[in-house]
Design a protein around this motif. Structure first.
Motif, PDB file in Angstrom:
ATOM      1  N   ALA A  74     -15.906  -2.228  -6.573  1.00  0.00           N
ATOM      2  CA  ALA A  74     -14.738  -2.152  -7.452  1.00  0.00           C
ATOM      3  C   ALA A  74     -14.049  -0.798  -7.372  1.00  0.00           C
ATOM      4  CB  ALA A  74     -15.161  -2.438  -8.893  1.00  0.00           C
ATOM      5  N   SER A  75     -14.759   0.223  -6.915  1.00  0.00           N
ATOM      6  CA  SER A  75     -14.174   1.562  -6.836  1.00  0.00           C
ATOM      7  C   SER A  75     -13.505   1.841  -5.496  1.00  0.00           C
ATOM      8  CB  SER A  75     -15.261   2.626  -7.070  1.00  0.00           C
ATOM      9  OG  SER A  75     -16.162   2.670  -5.975  1.00  0.00           O
ATOM     10  N   PHE A  76     -13.628   0.928  -4.518  1.00  0.00           N
ATOM     11  CA  PHE A  76     -13.121   1.202  -3.177  1.00  0.00           C
ATOM     12  C   PHE A  76     -11.619   1.495  -3.151  1.00  0.00           C
ATOM     13  CE2 PHE A  76     -16.678  -1.280  -0.762  1.00  0.00           C
ATOM     14  CZ  PHE A  76     -17.612  -0.393  -1.273  1.00  0.00           C
ATOM     15  N   PRO A  77     -10.763   0.700  -3.817  1.00  0.00           N
ATOM     16  CA  PRO A  77      -9.328   0.999  -3.749  1.00  0.00           C
ATOM     17  C   PRO A  77      -8.984   2.375  -4.313  1.00  0.00           C
ATOM     18  CG  PRO A  77      -9.690  -1.234  -4.540  1.00  0.00           C
ATOM     19  CD  PRO A  77     -11.030  -0.567  -4.537  1.00  0.00           C
ATOM     20  N   ALA A  78      -9.624   2.770  -5.423  1.00  0.00           N
ATOM     21  CA  ALA A  78      -9.335   4.081  -6.008  1.00  0.00           C
ATOM     22  C   ALA A  78      -9.816   5.206  -5.100  1.00  0.00           C
ATOM     23  CB  ALA A  78      -9.980   4.196  -7.389  1.00  0.00           C
ATOM     24  N   LEU A  79     -10.995   5.048  -4.502  1.00  0.00           N
ATOM     25  CA  LEU A  79     -11.493   6.069  -3.585  1.00  0.00           C
ATOM     26  C   LEU A  79     -10.599   6.170  -2.355  1.00  0.00           C
ATOM     27  CD1 LEU A  79     -13.570   8.122  -2.621  1.00  0.00           C
ATOM     28  CD2 LEU A  79     -15.016   6.217  -1.855  1.00  0.00           C
ATOM     29  N   LEU A  80     -10.140   5.040  -1.837  1.00  0.00           N
ATOM     30  CA  LEU A  80      -9.220   5.058  -0.700  1.00  0.00           C
ATOM     31  C   LEU A  80      -7.952   5.821  -1.054  1.00  0.00           C
ATOM     32  CD1 LEU A  80      -8.296   4.143   2.114  1.00  0.00           C
ATOM     33  CD2 LEU A  80      -7.477   2.021   1.043  1.00  0.00           C
ATOM     34  N   ARG A  81      -7.414   5.583  -2.231  1.00  0.00           N
ATOM     35  CA  ARG A  81      -6.200   6.300  -2.638  1.00  0.00           C
ATOM     36  C   ARG A  81      -6.450   7.806  -2.711  1.00  0.00           C
ATOM     37  NH1 ARG A  81      -2.573   5.486  -8.181  1.00  0.00           N
ATOM     38  NH2 ARG A  81      -1.389   7.403  -7.937  1.00  0.00           N
ATOM     39  N   ALA A  82      -7.600   8.196  -3.255  1.00  0.00           N
ATOM     40  CA  ALA A  82      -7.917   9.618  -3.340  1.00  0.00           C
ATOM     41  C   ALA A  82      -8.023  10.237  -1.948  1.00  0.00           C
ATOM     42  CB  ALA A  82      -9.205   9.823  -4.125  1.00  0.00           C
ATOM     43  N   LEU A  83      -8.696   9.554  -1.037  1.00  0.00           N
ATOM     44  CA  LEU A  83      -8.850  10.089   0.314  1.00  0.00           C
ATOM     45  C   LEU A  83      -7.507  10.190   1.032  1.00  0.00           C
ATOM     46  CD1 LEU A  83     -12.098   8.216   1.417  1.00  0.00           C
ATOM     47  CD2 LEU A  83     -11.865  10.674   1.020  1.00  0.00           C
ATOM     48  N   PHE A  91     -16.795  -0.720   3.405  1.00  0.00           N
ATOM     49  CA  PHE A  91     -15.858   0.375   3.144  1.00  0.00           C
ATOM     50  C   PHE A  91     -15.542   1.129   4.427  1.00  0.00           C
ATOM     51  CE2 PHE A  91     -14.857   4.755   1.923  1.00  0.00           C
ATOM     52  CZ  PHE A  91     -13.804   4.535   1.052  1.00  0.00           C
ATOM     53  N   PHE A  92     -16.570   1.455   5.199  1.00  0.00           N
ATOM     54  CA  PHE A  92     -16.346   2.272   6.389  1.00  0.00           C
ATOM     55  C   PHE A  92     -15.803   1.473   7.566  1.00  0.00           C
ATOM     56  CE2 PHE A  92     -19.538   4.814   4.060  1.00  0.00           C
ATOM     57  CZ  PHE A  92     -18.826   6.004   3.976  1.00  0.00           C
ATOM     58  N   HIS A  93     -16.129   0.192   7.649  1.00  0.00           N
ATOM     59  CA  HIS A  93     -15.716  -0.608   8.803  1.00  0.00           C
ATOM     60  C   HIS A  93     -14.422  -1.373   8.563  1.00  0.00           C
ATOM     61  CE1 HIS A  93     -19.545  -0.486  11.332  1.00  0.00           C
ATOM     62  NE2 HIS A  93     -19.828   0.229  10.264  1.00  0.00           N
ATOM     63  N   ARG A  94     -14.082  -1.653   7.293  1.00  0.00           N
ATOM     64  CA  ARG A  94     -12.907  -2.483   7.024  1.00  0.00           C
ATOM     65  C   ARG A  94     -11.864  -1.792   6.152  1.00  0.00           C
ATOM     66  NH1 ARG A  94     -15.987  -8.205   5.457  1.00  0.00           N
ATOM     67  NH2 ARG A  94     -17.277  -8.330   7.356  1.00  0.00           N
ATOM     68  N   VAL A  95     -12.310  -1.115   5.100  1.00  0.00           N
ATOM     69  CA  VAL A  95     -11.359  -0.518   4.156  1.00  0.00           C
ATOM     70  C   VAL A  95     -10.675   0.708   4.752  1.00  0.00           C
ATOM     71  CG1 VAL A  95     -11.108   0.562   1.882  1.00  0.00           C
ATOM     72  CG2 VAL A  95     -12.627  -1.417   2.170  1.00  0.00           C
ATOM     73  N   LEU A  96     -11.442   1.585   5.393  1.00  0.00           N
ATOM     74  CA  LEU A  96     -10.882   2.837   5.896  1.00  0.00           C
ATOM     75  C   LEU A  96     -10.111   2.712   7.216  1.00  0.00           C
ATOM     76  CD1 LEU A  96     -13.609   5.547   5.146  1.00  0.00           C
ATOM     77  CD2 LEU A  96     -11.488   5.109   3.917  1.00  0.00           C
ATOM     78  N   PRO A  97     -10.568   1.911   8.200  1.00  0.00           N
ATOM     79  CA  PRO A  97      -9.944   1.956   9.520  1.00  0.00           C
ATOM     80  C   PRO A  97      -8.441   1.721   9.591  1.00  0.00           C
ATOM     81  CG  PRO A  97     -12.074   0.904   9.692  1.00  0.00           C
ATOM     82  CD  PRO A  97     -11.810   1.099   8.229  1.00  0.00           C
ATOM     83  N   PRO A  98      -7.796   0.936   8.722  1.00  0.00           N
ATOM     84  CA  PRO A  98      -6.337   0.839   8.825  1.00  0.00           C
ATOM     85  C   PRO A  98      -5.609   2.158   8.558  1.00  0.00           C
ATOM     86  CG  PRO A  98      -7.218  -1.014   7.587  1.00  0.00           C
ATOM     87  CD  PRO A  98      -8.348  -0.032   7.747  1.00  0.00           C
ATOM     88  N   PHE A  99      -6.279   3.104   7.915  1.00  0.00           N
ATOM     89  CA  PHE A  99      -5.639   4.356   7.519  1.00  0.00           C
ATOM     90  C   PHE A  99      -6.283   5.589   8.147  1.00  0.00           C
ATOM     91  CE2 PHE A  99      -5.573   1.247   4.099  1.00  0.00           C
ATOM     92  CZ  PHE A  99      -4.220   1.098   3.886  1.00  0.00           C
ATOM     93  N   GLU A 152     -10.722  11.762 -11.371  1.00  0.00           N
ATOM     94  CA  GLU A 152     -11.011  10.327 -11.410  1.00  0.00           C
ATOM     95  C   GLU A 152     -10.134   9.661 -10.355  1.00  0.00           C
ATOM     96  OE1 GLU A 152     -11.957   8.296 -15.019  1.00  0.00           O
ATOM     97  OE2 GLU A 152     -11.525  10.082 -16.210  1.00  0.00           O
ATOM     98  N   TRP A 153     -10.796   9.069  -9.362  1.00  0.00           N
ATOM     99  CA  TRP A 153     -10.066   8.483  -8.242  1.00  0.00           C
ATOM    100  C   TRP A 153      -9.049   7.464  -8.739  1.00  0.00           C
ATOM    101  CZ3 TRP A 153     -15.414   6.814  -6.113  1.00  0.00           C
ATOM    102  CH2 TRP A 153     -16.165   7.953  -5.808  1.00  0.00           C
ATOM    103  N   GLY A 154      -7.904   7.477  -8.079  1.00  0.00           N
ATOM    104  CA  GLY A 154      -6.845   6.548  -8.439  1.00  0.00           C
ATOM    105  C   GLY A 154      -5.986   7.010  -9.592  1.00  0.00           C
ATOM    106  N   ARG A 155      -6.352   8.157 -10.215  1.00  0.00           N
ATOM    107  CA  ARG A 155      -5.588   8.654 -11.361  1.00  0.00           C
ATOM    108  C   ARG A 155      -5.175  10.115 -11.211  1.00  0.00           C
ATOM    109  NH1 ARG A 155      -8.720   7.664 -16.806  1.00  0.00           N
ATOM    110  NH2 ARG A 155      -7.104   9.174 -17.365  1.00  0.00           N
ATOM    111  N   ASP A 156      -6.111  10.970 -10.795  1.00  0.00           N
ATOM    112  CA  ASP A 156      -5.903  12.412 -10.883  1.00  0.00           C
ATOM    113  C   ASP A 156      -5.583  13.089  -9.563  1.00  0.00           C
ATOM    114  OD1 ASP A 156      -6.629  12.144 -13.557  1.00  0.00           O
ATOM    115  OD2 ASP A 156      -8.738  12.584 -13.151  1.00  0.00           O
ATOM    116  N   GLU A 157      -5.703  12.387  -8.440  1.00  0.00           N
ATOM    117  CA  GLU A 157      -5.605  13.085  -7.160  1.00  0.00           C
ATOM    118  C   GLU A 157      -4.243  13.732  -6.922  1.00  0.00           C
ATOM    119  OE1 GLU A 157      -5.104   8.670  -6.645  1.00  0.00           O
ATOM    120  OE2 GLU A 157      -6.781   9.918  -7.303  1.00  0.00           O
TER     121      GLU A 157
END
Length: 286
Positions: free
Chosen positions: A198-207, A233-241, A173-178
């Motif tokens: 709503a799942s974007f921050p947890a998925l980002l943490r998992a990645l 998600f692909f154009h704004r959430v991911l590019p800083p990382f 579960e993203w944001g918990r188990d990675e």
């Protein structure tokens, strides 16, 4: 139009889907359906209680909480047998979505090499991409929420019936188990992961945990949600990382496939090369 499926047993149906440049093509078997039609025509001629049987379907699975369907997919020169347990318990996780098939077609087109590489599939649902990667020689871990694991394990057994090596199946579960997973998988696979902002921050943490300097993530998504949807998600959430590259677009189904590697804005672009001819297949995303 495809004909109705042949019923192998109560509530279980088989389809055969073949991949190709024009998408998937479904073949259905008619034999038992034709027999049922003959029986029903005979009942229709009779008055009384027999007529009621025309109103209610014979298949008891139509009234069950789950409706299992088994399909065969031909992908990357392999035949995959995939069970989909449709119903409220699994919800969206029960389906093989077009974004997964698009990513499989991309892998075949690029002759992507999995042999000997560590691979993880995120939000696997049926596990079709992880199973395909394992068939192609990858050392694969397939993950999803706990509710989906039984379906994934069933599909692993269907495709790896022997006692040899097979993909591992684990809850994530993203944001918990990675944090319980290794870092730096060589290949990260995911399809239709970004339909819920709503799942974007947890998925980002998992990645960020799973991807290291040698990692390549291949993520496919149907373009949906407008300014706050998948492209956000692909154009704004991911590019800083991460360095994000648009690898392929399938306009027929509004699907995009992105390559994601470590290194945020300003990092030197990584090189993505296919194992076949044609070299790079990348387009930068600013």
């Amino acid at each position: 139009m495809a004909a109705p499926a042949r019923h192998v047993d109560a509530g279980t149906r088989w389809e055969t889907a073949a991949s190709g440049e024009g998408g998937t093509e479904t073949e259905w078997e008619w034999e038992e359906e034709e027999k049922w039609e003959e029986e029903e025509e005979g009942e229709a001629d009779a008055a009384g209680p027999g007529a009621l049987r025309l109103v209610f379907p014979r298949d008891p699975a139509l009234f069950a909480d789950t409706f299992p369907v088994l399909r065969r997919f031909r992908l990357c020169g392999r035949v995959l047998r995939i069970a989909q347990h449709h119903g409220p318990r699994l919800g969206l996780a029960a389906n093989v979505w077009e974004a997964a098939l698009a990513l499989a077609r991309f892998l075949e087109q690029q002759r992507f090499e999995f042999r000997g590489r560590s691979v993880i599939e995120l939000g696997a649902g049926t596990g079709i991409l992880g199973i395909l990667a394992a068939m192609l020689g990858g050392d694969v871990t397939i993950t999803d929420r706990p509710v989906a694991l039984d379906q994934i394990r069933e599909n692993v057994r269907l495709n790896f019936p022997g006692a040899g090596a097979r993909p591992r199946v684990r809850a994530l579960e993203w944001g918990r188990d990675e944090d319980s997973f290794p870092r730096d998988f060589e290949v990260v696979l995911g399809s239709d992961l970004v339909y819920d902002p709503a799942s974007f921050p947890a998925l980002l943490r998992a990645l960020r945990h799973l991807c290291g300097p040698r990692s390549r993530a291949l993520l496919s998504a149907r373009t949906r949600g407008g300014d706050s949807g998948s492209r956000c998600f692909f154009h704004r959430v991911l590019p800083p990382f991460f360095r994000v590259q648009l690898l392929w677009q399938e306009q027929e189904h509004d699907i995009e496939i992105y390559g994601v590697t470590c290194g945020g804005a300003g990092a030197a672009p990584p090189v993505w090369r296919s194992c076949g001819e044609g070299g790079d297949a990348t387009v930068g995303v600013s």
